[in-house]
Write a protein that holds these residues in place. Structure first.
Motif, PDB file in Angstrom:
ATOM      1  N   THR A  82      -1.391  -6.407  -9.280  1.00  0.00           N
ATOM      2  CA  THR A  82      -2.030  -6.584  -7.981  1.00  0.00           C
ATOM      3  C   THR A  82      -1.718  -5.394  -7.091  1.00  0.00           C
ATOM      4  N   LEU A  83      -2.784  -4.732  -6.607  1.00  0.00           N
ATOM      5  CA  LEU A  83      -2.616  -3.580  -5.718  1.00  0.00           C
ATOM      6  C   LEU A  83      -2.455  -4.003  -4.266  1.00  0.00           C
ATOM      7  N   GLY A  84      -3.066  -5.097  -3.911  1.00  0.00           N
ATOM      8  CA  GLY A  84      -3.002  -5.577  -2.533  1.00  0.00           C
ATOM      9  C   GLY A  84      -4.072  -6.617  -2.287  1.00  0.00           C
ATOM     10  N   THR A  85      -4.096  -7.131  -1.080  1.00  0.00           N
ATOM     11  CA  THR A  85      -5.060  -8.177  -0.726  1.00  0.00           C
ATOM     12  C   THR A  85      -5.722  -7.867   0.605  1.00  0.00           C
ATOM     13  N   VAL A  86      -6.893  -8.465   0.779  1.00  0.00           N
ATOM     14  CA  VAL A  86      -7.610  -8.447   2.053  1.00  0.00           C
ATOM     15  C   VAL A  86      -7.769  -9.890   2.498  1.00  0.00           C
ATOM     16  N   ASP A  87      -7.216 -10.224   3.644  1.00  0.00           N
ATOM     17  CA  ASP A  87      -7.258 -11.601   4.138  1.00  0.00           C
ATOM     18  C   ASP A  87      -8.314 -11.731   5.226  1.00  0.00           C
ATOM     19  N   PHE A  88      -9.246 -12.659   5.013  1.00  0.00           N
ATOM     20  CA  PHE A  88     -10.325 -12.863   5.965  1.00  0.00           C
ATOM     21  C   PHE A  88      -9.967 -13.853   7.068  1.00  0.00           C
ATOM     22  N   ASP A  89      -8.805 -14.527   6.948  1.00  0.00           N
ATOM     23  CA  ASP A  89      -8.476 -15.590   7.901  1.00  0.00           C
ATOM     24  C   ASP A  89      -7.372 -15.202   8.873  1.00  0.00           C
ATOM     25  N   ARG A  90      -7.176 -13.894   9.084  1.00  0.00           N
ATOM     26  CA  ARG A  90      -6.126 -13.454   9.997  1.00  0.00           C
ATOM     27  C   ARG A  90      -6.605 -13.250  11.429  1.00  0.00           C
ATOM     28  N   ARG A  91      -7.896 -13.380  11.662  1.00  0.00           N
ATOM     29  CA  ARG A  91      -8.417 -13.183  13.015  1.00  0.00           C
ATOM     30  C   ARG A  91      -8.203 -14.459  13.826  1.00  0.00           C
ATOM     31  N   LEU A 365      -5.602   2.659  -2.798  1.00  0.00           N
ATOM     32  CA  LEU A 365      -5.881   1.258  -2.509  1.00  0.00           C
ATOM     33  C   LEU A 365      -4.603   0.500  -2.170  1.00  0.00           C
ATOM     34  N   THR A 366      -3.530   0.798  -2.885  1.00  0.00           N
ATOM     35  CA  THR A 366      -2.260   0.119  -2.623  1.00  0.00           C
ATOM     36  C   THR A 366      -1.777   0.375  -1.200  1.00  0.00           C
ATOM     37  N   VAL A 367      -1.838   1.636  -0.779  1.00  0.00           N
ATOM     38  CA  VAL A 367      -1.409   1.983   0.569  1.00  0.00           C
ATOM     39  C   VAL A 367      -2.298   1.313   1.616  1.00  0.00           C
ATOM     40  N   ALA A 368      -3.624   1.396   1.404  1.00  0.00           N
ATOM     41  CA  ALA A 368      -4.554   0.839   2.395  1.00  0.00           C
ATOM     42  C   ALA A 368      -4.412  -0.673   2.519  1.00  0.00           C
ATOM     43  N   LEU A 369      -4.252  -1.355   1.379  1.00  0.00           N
ATOM     44  CA  LEU A 369      -4.234  -2.812   1.400  1.00  0.00           C
ATOM     45  C   LEU A 369      -2.899  -3.394   1.832  1.00  0.00           C
ATOM     46  N   ARG A 370      -1.874  -2.571   1.861  1.00  0.00           N
ATOM     47  CA  ARG A 370      -0.555  -3.067   2.273  1.00  0.00           C
ATOM     48  C   ARG A 370      -0.133  -2.500   3.629  1.00  0.00           C
ATOM     49  N   SER A 371      -1.089  -1.966   4.354  1.00  0.00           N
ATOM     50  CA  SER A 371      -0.824  -1.401   5.672  1.00  0.00           C
ATOM     51  C   SER A 371      -1.642  -2.163   6.713  1.00  0.00           C
ATOM     52  N   PRO A 372      -1.425  -1.867   7.998  1.00  0.00           N
ATOM     53  CA  PRO A 372      -2.247  -2.516   9.033  1.00  0.00           C
ATOM     54  C   PRO A 372      -3.748  -2.270   8.860  1.00  0.00           C
ATOM     55  N   ALA A 373      -4.107  -1.234   8.098  1.00  0.00           N
ATOM     56  CA  ALA A 373      -5.530  -0.964   7.875  1.00  0.00           C
ATOM     57  C   ALA A 373      -6.212  -2.087   7.123  1.00  0.00           C
ATOM     58  N   SER A 374      -5.428  -2.952   6.477  1.00  0.00           N
ATOM     59  CA  SER A 374      -6.043  -4.027   5.703  1.00  0.00           C
ATOM     60  C   SER A 374      -6.855  -4.966   6.597  1.00  0.00           C
ATOM     61  N   ARG A 375      -6.425  -5.123   7.870  1.00  0.00           N
ATOM     62  CA  ARG A 375      -7.200  -5.981   8.780  1.00  0.00           C
ATOM     63  C   ARG A 375      -8.564  -5.356   9.084  1.00  0.00           C
ATOM     64  N   LEU A 376      -8.575  -4.042   9.269  1.00  0.00           N
ATOM     65  CA  LEU A 376      -9.844  -3.346   9.480  1.00  0.00           C
ATOM     66  C   LEU A 376     -10.734  -3.483   8.254  1.00  0.00           C
ATOM     67  N   LEU A 377     -10.147  -3.366   7.062  1.00  0.00           N
ATOM     68  CA  LEU A 377     -10.922  -3.539   5.836  1.00  0.00           C
ATOM     69  C   LEU A 377     -11.482  -4.953   5.744  1.00  0.00           C
ATOM     70  N   ALA A 378     -10.664  -5.937   6.125  1.00  0.00           N
ATOM     71  CA  ALA A 378     -11.140  -7.320   6.092  1.00  0.00           C
ATOM     72  C   ALA A 378     -12.342  -7.502   7.005  1.00  0.00           C
ATOM     73  N   ASP A 379     -12.268  -6.959   8.212  1.00  0.00           N
ATOM     74  CA  ASP A 379     -13.389  -7.063   9.147  1.00  0.00           C
ATOM     75  C   ASP A 379     -14.611  -6.305   8.635  1.00  0.00           C
ATOM     76  N   THR A 380     -14.379  -5.173   7.980  1.00  0.00           N
ATOM     77  CA  THR A 380     -15.496  -4.391   7.438  1.00  0.00           C
ATOM     78  C   THR A 380     -16.195  -5.156   6.322  1.00  0.00           C
TER      79      THR A 380
END
Length: 386
Positions: A82-91, A365-380
């Protein structure tokens, strides 16, 4: 001749939703749909949060969500890790903290029922458009119906008749096509994974494998096809591709749908031509990777509905100010371009890669998905910016 406020050409999910929106606003609407049968394939499956708002505007969201799988998380994997996750329910306070996964035929059935409740008899099946002429204060449409030629008029026409839009052709609107080398196959199989309601993207050396849960214990697999490989693989070949790339065992005998597709981008040069508007795939066809096409069409309808309503309240729609439509046209074009670029990035990340390129891709992907940027990715990915 009857003159409606709006005639919608195309009775798929985008056209029926648009018609229901217009009817909800008190407009007199009719829909022409050339097909006589009701589609039964799953096809597009992801309904994003802004689209649930759009469906809620016509009273369709709650019923749809009841029968959908609620995807609250996307998981990226590679080589079993697993490289990381994107959570859609954090907003906080989000009305729809998930992507609803439901077969398209179910979505269409719910929307048709809502349109029938709001405007009984508005959907007219088996009518093919043959001509369209703007005559001053109205547009005259001619077509062929089950019993012969048909004709009616409208103050405005909304074309939701797909990527091969007949309305767009009749208007002589240029819509250049950009074709990509990428090819994919999607299929629905019994879900024998342990992924539950998660969406999963496997980024692998030989190409991407995506999977999404569906109601009834079904999982949709989307697999990139190798260059030079079969253009229309059978279920056994697809199951083998999934196994070799991810290690997952897929029961080929459980397949209920299989469809191979190539990818292209098509953006209409104009989407507001006199009293005629283009929405959905008639206005912008983008890669299905990312699941944004149908959703973009719904958001087009939401953007245009109040504009048409205001225009129809001005001298009964007999006056038309093209300049008032320009801002919405520009805004929807920007949204389509954003979605197209995101789809292109998705495809690029899923292409086959050598060892060095794959290592860089995994690390990024690992860096992006495990950083604060993951919330931006989720919204995108949830289309909150569309």
């Amino acid at each position: 001749m009857i003159t409606h406020d709006v005639v919608v050409v195309g009775g798929g999910p985008v056209g029926v939703h648009a018609a229901a929106l217009f009817a909800q606003l008190g407009l007199d609407v009719a829909v022409w749909e050339r097909r006589t049968d009701e589609p039964q394939l799953s096809r597009a499956i992801g309904v994003h949060p802004p689209s649930l708002d759009a469906l809620a505007a016509v009273g369709a969201a709650e019923e749809l969500v009841e029968s959908a799988v609620r995807i609250r998380r996307g998981v990226a994997r590679s080589a079993g890790r697993t490289l990381g996750t994107v959570d859609f329910d954090r907003r906080p306070g989000a009305r729809w903290p998930f992507v609803a996964a439901v077969p398209q035929h179910r979505t269409e059935a719910v929307l048709r029922a809502r349109l029938e409740a709001l405007a009984p008899g508005a959907l007219r099946r088996g009518v093919s458009l043959t001509g369209l002429v703007e005559e001053g204060e109205r547009v005259v449409l001619t077509g062929e119906g089950p019993s012969g030629p048909v004709e009616l008029a409208a103050r405005f026409v909304v074309a939701a008749d797909g990527s091969r839009s007949g309305v767009r052709d009749l208007l002589h609107v240029d819509a250049p096509v950009r074709r990509y080398r990428d090819r994919f196959v999607m299929g629905d199989f019994a879900d024998e994974t342990s992924d539950g309601a998660d969406a999963v993207v496997n980024v692998e050396r030989d190409g991407v494998v995506e999977s999404f849960p569906l109601p009834g214990g079904v999982r949709r697999f989307v697999v990139s096809l190798p260059e030079g490989g079969p253009t229309g693989p059978d279920v056994d070949e697809v199951a083998d591709l999934v196994r070799r790339r991810t290690g997952l065992r897929v029961d080929a005998a459980s397949s209920t749908m299989l469809s191979a597709f190539s990818v292209q981008r098509r953006l209409a040069a104009r989407t507001a031509v006199g009293r005629v508007l283009l929405i959905g795939d008639a206005a912008h066809e983008i890669s299905p990777i990312g699941g944004q096409g149908m959703n973009l069409g719904w958001l087009d309808a939401v953007a245009w509905a109040p504009v048409l309503s205001r225009a129809l309240r001005t001298a009964g729609g007999r006056r038309h100010d093209p300049g008032a439509f320009g801002a919405v046209e520009a805004s929807r074009r920007r949204a389509a371009l954003r979605a197209a670029r995101q789809a292109e990035l998705n495809m690029a990340l899923g292409r086959p890669a050598g060892p060095a390129a794959l290592a860089v891709r995994r690390a990024g992907l690992t860096v992006a998905l495990r950083s604060p940027a993951s919330r931006l990715l989720a919204d995108t990915y949830a289309m909150r910016f569309a």
